[in-house]
Design a protein around this motif. Sequence first.
Motif, short mmCIF file in Angstrom:
data_model
loop_
_atom_site.label_atom_id
_atom_site.label_comp_id
_atom_site.label_asym_id
_atom_site.label_seq_id
_atom_site.Cartn_x
_atom_site.Cartn_y
_atom_site.Cartn_z
N ILE A 27 10.72 12.64 4.68
CA ILE A 27 11.56 11.47 4.96
C ILE A 27 10.73 10.18 4.89
CG2 ILE A 27 12.88 10.32 6.78
CD1 ILE A 27 13.94 13.10 7.55
N LEU A 28 9.50 10.22 5.38
CA LEU A 28 8.64 9.03 5.33
C LEU A 28 8.30 8.66 3.89
CD1 LEU A 28 7.30 7.03 7.22
CD2 LEU A 28 5.30 8.47 7.27
N VAL A 29 7.99 9.65 3.06
CA VAL A 29 7.71 9.38 1.64
C VAL A 29 8.97 8.86 0.95
CG1 VAL A 29 7.13 10.48 -0.56
CG2 VAL A 29 5.80 11.00 1.48
N LEU A 30 10.13 9.44 1.25
CA LEU A 30 11.38 8.99 0.66
C LEU A 30 11.68 7.55 1.08
CD1 LEU A 30 13.80 9.94 -1.04
CD2 LEU A 30 14.90 10.60 1.10
N PHE A 31 11.42 7.23 2.33
CA PHE A 31 11.62 5.85 2.80
C PHE A 31 10.72 4.88 2.04
CE2 PHE A 31 10.35 2.34 5.56
CZ PHE A 31 11.58 1.75 5.80
#
Length: 133
Positions: A27-31
């Motif tokens: 999720i952090l990479v996607l954000f």
Amino acid sequence: MLDIVSNQGAMTAIPAILTSLPLSNIILVLFIVIAMIFLTTTLDSTTYTIASYAGTENMSKAEPSKHLRIIVAAVIAVLSLILMRIGGLAPLEVVSGLMGIPIIAIQLLTIYAAKKMIDEDKAWQTNVRAKNK
């Protein structure tokens, strides 16, 4: 989460919230990817618009030159970095707000020019549908 915002600042809240979710690394990479796409498209559209207004060619018939768009992007980047270096995000926010004032004036002139072109064209007189009898 409110403790993080009050103790460390608002900028640390987003990573803290994202890392508390399941699959936090993904999720952090996607954000980060989504934020970069947003930033890139925003800067590209901004440089395109400013270069269109600053260029000497007719905006309706030609795109602004790539060299002018690169120069505008460089000026925006340098000014942003200078303002961030001077005092962080606060001066950047103030200058960003103030830069909207000339844009309002330019938009008013654009509306005036569009009305003037519509009045000269008089398409509403020649392209009228026949009334049903």
